[in-house]
Design a protein around this motif. Structure first.
Motif, mmCIF file in Angstrom:
data_model
loop_
_atom_site.group_PDB
_atom_site.id
_atom_site.type_symbol
_atom_site.label_atom_id
_atom_site.label_comp_id
_atom_site.label_asym_id
_atom_site.label_seq_id
_atom_site.Cartn_x
_atom_site.Cartn_y
_atom_site.Cartn_z
ATOM 1 N N HIS A 62 -5.138 -4.642 0.955
ATOM 2 C CA HIS A 62 -4.815 -3.208 0.904
ATOM 3 C C HIS A 62 -3.792 -2.928 -0.189
ATOM 4 C CE1 HIS A 62 -4.077 0.866 2.213
ATOM 5 N NE2 HIS A 62 -2.796 0.600 2.436
ATOM 6 N N LEU A 81 -4.120 10.585 0.904
ATOM 7 C CA LEU A 81 -4.669 9.746 -0.155
ATOM 8 C C LEU A 81 -6.090 10.186 -0.460
ATOM 9 C CD1 LEU A 81 -3.421 6.190 0.907
ATOM 10 C CD2 LEU A 81 -2.362 7.798 -0.673
ATOM 11 N N LEU A 118 -8.797 3.705 1.426
ATOM 12 C CA LEU A 118 -7.379 3.398 1.576
ATOM 13 C C LEU A 118 -6.810 4.016 2.845
ATOM 14 C CD1 LEU A 118 -6.037 3.778 -2.072
ATOM 15 C CD2 LEU A 118 -6.200 1.668 -0.740
ATOM 16 N N ALA A 178 1.248 2.998 -3.234
ATOM 17 C CA ALA A 178 1.019 1.612 -3.638
ATOM 18 C C ALA A 178 2.247 0.760 -3.359
ATOM 19 C CB ALA A 178 0.649 1.561 -5.115
ATOM 20 N N ALA A 219 -4.597 -0.578 -3.308
ATOM 21 C CA ALA A 219 -3.766 0.592 -3.586
ATOM 22 C C ALA A 219 -3.209 0.538 -5.004
ATOM 23 C CB ALA A 219 -2.626 0.677 -2.572
#
Length: 382
Positions: free
Chosen positions: A290, A203, A208, A304, A294
């Motif tokens: 989170h 990522l 993240l 995501a 995402a």
């Protein structure tokens, strides 16, 4: 070259790191992970049925054979009747009921032996064939040592429940035993997710990545605290939610009533349950934030969707925990809650591993993927 000469040629061995050799390793690792989940489930049933102290000796090899005659059963029953659990809790228990307890614990130990064989025999085969990269080999050796430690801790846990005045195993030892099993599960899944047949880019957002890694750490912490709740039977009190019998937080003189103070974090029902609740709220908040982060950062990509899935699992697990508490910990609800925790852990580990990226195979032809959990959402994450 003659036919006889051809017959003498050794079979071609797999090239280390090649795709044809990695797929069987990956299937093996995920099979082991499923066996560990089964081990956790059977261990939970053993604890909830009060069967864990029915076998009073640790015999790793000869213990594979259960009692086969009436004299053997009488001898095992005599050993159990000499335990504090029998004298304090189960006085008058008959041989037929003892056999039920015995079979639960015997099955748990037998499955542990099978998991050990399912690890070491294929491990030796893959190592001999050269199918294990150096990094994977070191990881598997570490898991093997962790598995040996787990077996030792399991006996230390049982031995703690055979001490004078004890009717169950020590809560701290139970929590450590459960957490070690969860660490082994996490390690297996981490290694398996890291040998995908295609590369996965990490990522782009360091935030993240860090949060993805924090999720399995929080799940492991929550599993440890759940082990303390189970070991101290703290789920049998304060069976209300969101309050604890009318209080959001019990007063300090209740939370720290035990001396020395450190013992409250292990044996005080109020504090043990409160800690389990608070970390559950923290885990759920981190998972939801989170997932939102995402989505806003990556759009509708695979990472995501994985993050959203983990948030959904965490929410469902929280609901299971609340239901288990309100129902005063029935067997079916407690087992479902414990096994579902393993599902949350597995998916959180897969997500964290993919968030940090997977390198492309070094050589060999492409192979079909072996889908597991959220690994199918590895693409299009950025």
């Amino acid at each position: 070259m003659t036919a006889s000469a051809l017959e003498l040629q050794p079979a071609p061995r797999s090239v280390p790191g090649s795709e044809p050799s990695r797929r069987p390793v990956r299937i093996w690792l995920y099979t082991l992970a499923l066996l560990v989940v089964g081990m956790v489930a059977l261990g939970g049933a053993t604890r909830l049925t009060g069967s864990g102290l029915s076998i009073t000796e640790w015999r790793p090899v000869t213990g594979m054979v259960p009692p086969l005659s009436a004299a053997d059963w009488a001898a095992e029953f005599d050993k159990y009747r000499d335990t504090p659990q029998y004298r304090i809790l189960n006085q008058g228990l008959g041989l037929a009921d003892f056999k039920v307890l015995y079979w639960w614990e015997w099955a748990h130990r037998q499955l542990g032996r099978f998991v050990g064989l399912a690890f070491f025999l294929p491990f030796a085969w893959f190592w001999w064939r050269g199918d294990l990269s150096r990094r994977l080999l070191l990881g598997l050796l570490g898991l093997g040592l962790l598995g040996a430690l787990q077996g030792t801790v399991g006996w230390i846990m049982v031995a703690s429940g055979l001490q004078p005045g004890m009717t169950a195993v020590a809560p701290l030892k139970l929590a450590i035993h459960l957490t070690l099993a969860s660490l082994i599960l996490a390690g297996l899944v981490w290694l398996a997710a890291g040998i995908r047949p295609a590369a996965v880019s990490p990522l782009a957002s360091a935030r993240l990545r860090r949060t993805a890694l924090a999720l399995p750490v929080l799940v492991l912490l929550q599993i440890f605290l759940g082990g303390l709740v189970a070991g101290s039977r703290a789920g049998l009190v304060y069976n209300t939610w969101p309050s604890m019998d009318g209080m959001l937080v019990p007063p300090a003189d209740v939370l720290f009533a035990v001396r020395p103070m450190i013992e409250n974090f292990i044996d005080n029902h109020a504090l043990v349950q409160l800690n389990h609740r608070l970390v559950a709220y923290l885990l759920l908040a981190v998972a939801l934030l989170h997932a939102l982060d995402a989505r806003l950062t990556l759009g509708a990509g695979g990472a995501a969707r994985r993050a959203a899935g983990i948030a959904g699992l965490a929410l469902a697990q929280a609901g299971l925990g609340i239901a288990t508490l309100l129902l005063a910990v029935p067997l079916h609800a407690a087992l479902t809650h414990q096994v579902f925790a393993m599902a949350v852990l597995v998916m959180a580990v897969v997500h964290a591993r993919l968030a940090y990226g997977v390198r492309a195979p070094l050589r060999g032809r492409p192979e079909a993927a072996v889908p597991f959990g959220y690994e199918g959402l590895a693409a299009h994450h950025a």
